[in-house]
Design a protein around this motif. Structure first.
Motif, PDB file in Angstrom:
ATOM      1  N   ARG A   1      -6.204  -7.505  -6.276  1.00  0.00           N
ATOM      2  CA  ARG A   1      -5.708  -6.824  -7.664  1.00  0.00           C
ATOM      3  C   ARG A   1      -7.149  -7.417  -8.522  1.00  0.00           C
TER       4      ARG A   1
ATOM      5  N   ASN B   1     -11.008   6.071  -0.575  1.00  0.00           N
ATOM      6  CA  ASN B   1     -10.092   6.596  -1.667  1.00  0.00           C
ATOM      7  C   ASN B   1     -10.004   5.981  -3.131  1.00  0.00           C
TER       8      ASN B   1
ATOM      9  N   PHE C   1      -4.944   1.040   3.333  1.00  0.00           N
ATOM     10  CA  PHE C   1      -5.556   2.882   2.939  1.00  0.00           C
ATOM     11  C   PHE C   1      -6.710   3.720   3.677  1.00  0.00           C
TER      12      PHE C   1
ATOM     13  N   ILE D   1       1.065  -1.220  -0.214  1.00  0.00           N
ATOM     14  CA  ILE D   1       0.214  -0.040  -0.036  1.00  0.00           C
ATOM     15  C   ILE D   1       1.501   1.768   0.221  1.00  0.00           C
TER      16      ILE D   1
ATOM     17  N   GLU E   1       0.107   4.090  -8.138  1.00  0.00           N
ATOM     18  CA  GLU E   1       0.435   3.504  -6.821  1.00  0.00           C
ATOM     19  C   GLU E   1       1.120   3.660  -5.516  1.00  0.00           C
ATOM     20  N   GLU E   2       2.201   3.356  -6.135  1.00  0.00           N
ATOM     21  CA  GLU E   2       3.560   3.323  -5.359  1.00  0.00           C
ATOM     22  C   GLU E   2       3.640   4.843  -4.484  1.00  0.00           C
TER      23      GLU E   2
ATOM     24  N   ALA F   1      -1.216  -2.093  -4.642  1.00  0.00           N
ATOM     25  CA  ALA F   1       0.334  -1.903  -6.058  1.00  0.00           C
ATOM     26  C   ALA F   1       0.745  -3.233  -6.393  1.00  0.00           C
ATOM     27  N   LYS F   2       1.081  -3.621  -7.790  1.00  0.00           N
ATOM     28  CA  LYS F   2       0.422  -4.477  -8.666  1.00  0.00           C
ATOM     29  C   LYS F   2       1.114  -5.828  -8.246  1.00  0.00           C
TER      30      LYS F   2
ATOM     31  N   ILE G   1      -6.538   5.011  -4.667  1.00  0.00           N
ATOM     32  CA  ILE G   1      -5.816   3.807  -5.572  1.00  0.00           C
ATOM     33  C   ILE G   1      -6.075   3.107  -5.047  1.00  0.00           C
ATOM     34  N   PRO G   2      -4.713   2.095  -6.087  1.00  0.00           N
ATOM     35  CA  PRO G   2      -4.747   0.756  -5.892  1.00  0.00           C
ATOM     36  C   PRO G   2      -3.741  -0.069  -4.999  1.00  0.00           C
TER      37      PRO G   2
ATOM     38  N   GLY H   1       0.620   9.190  -7.451  1.00  0.00           N
ATOM     39  CA  GLY H   1      -0.707   9.675  -6.835  1.00  0.00           C
ATOM     40  C   GLY H   1      -1.311  10.246  -8.228  1.00  0.00           C
ATOM     41  N   HIS H   2      -2.894  10.962  -7.207  1.00  0.00           N
ATOM     42  CA  HIS H   2      -3.081  11.588  -8.692  1.00  0.00           C
ATOM     43  C   HIS H   2      -2.853  13.111  -9.327  1.00  0.00           C
TER      44      HIS H   2
END
Length: 399
Positions: free
Chosen positions: A290, A120, A116, A103, A174-175, A125-126, A122-123, A178-179
């Protein structure tokens, strides 16, 4: 720099030859694997070098390392100023993190307590957070020249060298990004922030003397990489053994080493880093964090062989973080050697043929785990700065 360690002077060589007759799940795979031999010796492994090799364009210096340490722990590098490199690469977890997948942005807390903040968007991390420890040796094998500038990074090897690796998390949504900023704009924003802080201007000038404008993207990457090259653990009991100390391993640990070789684990986990640094499709189950299935960089479900060093501190395991213990990992390998595919998105034709050459037996798992524990070395640098020049929280929002 000594890249490859000498073999034990006492001449101990463990050599194993086993025939593998494994049902592969399909007729073609069965024909391919039938009558194959596994022939591994201790010579395919190796001790880590006792020193690190720097790339020609980034020689280390105390000033550069000091700057890199501050940057590693300072959340000023993230879009929302809430995540640092150290948020997901913590000394207590071997510079990894005790989460299935990390996260990053918009998270709070540390380790298993991290979650989170709400609301929220934000996903997760992959992939599972890989340890930075010993990443200075990524790409080091017994059979190829070692070039730190070409060292493969990440689970999919999409970056080469610690310098290139250092910048990608800053640009990833996501790391750290952010937006608030686009991928194209975030690094310029970070550099602008650093230039506004007098202490960072002084630190960059000391680390990169003679430059008219030292606070720039390339030097940001070089400083972080220089610090990460100090994060090494090169004196495990296995390293001592390979350098000639026959008493460094117990009899049962030597038996475990023999089982590791006999099972065929060293087909992929070889060299000083116990990795061939190649991509292999193993059908590892996806994380449930995910929605989409992770097919890897080539859309074939192949991921880089991870190092086996310091596994005691880096659970959970595999790119998806799906296995909590080493026993679970080895049971997974026992299953896939017998033809079982645990990821429903992976076909038999996609599986790496090497998995069908494994001869891993349930009764041998505890012995192999005992050997793997000899690869642990807890003497690495765990120093955390008490403050960072930005004045933000050290390591970001981890409380």
């Amino acid at each position: 720099m000594k890249l490859f360690a000498s073999r034990p002077s006492y001449g101990l060589i463990l050599s194993v030859v086993c025939a593998v007759f494994v049902s592969c799940g399909t007729e073609n795979q069965s024909l391919k694997s039938r009558d194959r031999k596994i022939s591994e010796s201790i010579d395919v492994l190796g001790a880590l070098p006792e020193s690190v090799l720097d790339p020609a364009d980034n020689p280390t210096s105390p000033e550069k390392v000091a700057l890199g340490r501050f940057l590693f722990y300072d959340p000023i590098l993230s879009g929302n100023r809430d995540v640092a490199c150290a948020t997901c690469h913590q000394p207590d977890f071997n510079y990894a993190e005790f989460l299935e997948t990390s996260i990053g942005v918009n998270g709070s807390g540390s380790g298993s307590k991290r979650q989170f903040r709400l609301p929220n968007t934000i996903p997760f991390a992959k992939r599972n957070s890989q340890s930075v420890l010993n990443a200075a040796f990524n790409g080091l094998t017994n059979d190829r020249p070692y070039d730190p500038a070409q060292a493969p990074m990440f689970w999919d090897m999409r970056a080469k060298g610690l310098e290139e690796q250092a910048l990608l998390p800053i640009k990833t949504l996501e790391e750290m990004r952010g937006h608030a900023f686009t991928e194209e704009a975030v690094l310029d924003e970070v550099i602008a922030r650093l230039r506004r802080i007098s202490e960072y201007r002084t630190l960059f000038s000391a680390a990169f003397p003679g430059e008219t404008e030292p606070v720039r993207i390339q030097n940001l990457a070089k400083a972080i990489a220089a610090f990460e090259r100090t994060l090494v653990a090169t004196n495990s009991r296995f390293d001592q053994y390979m350098r000639g100390d026959s008493s460094a391993l117990s009899i049962s640990e030597k038996d475990g080493l023999n089982l590791f070789l006999k099972a065929g684990c060293a087909k992929c986990h070889n060299g000083p880093m116990f990795s061939d640094f190649k991509l292999h499709a193993l059908g590892v189950p996806d994380t449930e964090n995910r929605k989409e299935s992770d097919a890897g960089i080539n859309n074939d479900y192949a991921f880089r062989t991870p190092t086996l060093r310091n596994l005691r501190f880096t659970a959970p395991y595999m790119h998806s973080g799906k296995f909590q213990t080493l026993d679970q990992v080895l049971l997974f390998y026992e299953d896939i050697a017998g033809g079982k595919i645990e990821n429903p998105h992976v076909t038999a034709g996609q599986m790496d043929p090497l998995v069908y050459e494994l001869d891993l037996k349930f009764k041998d798992i505890s012995g192999i785990v005992e050997f793997l524990n000899t690869l642990n070395d807890d003497t690495f640098d765990k120093t955390v700065p008490t403050r960072v020049p930005s004045g933000l929280k050290v390591k970001g929002n981890v409380e």
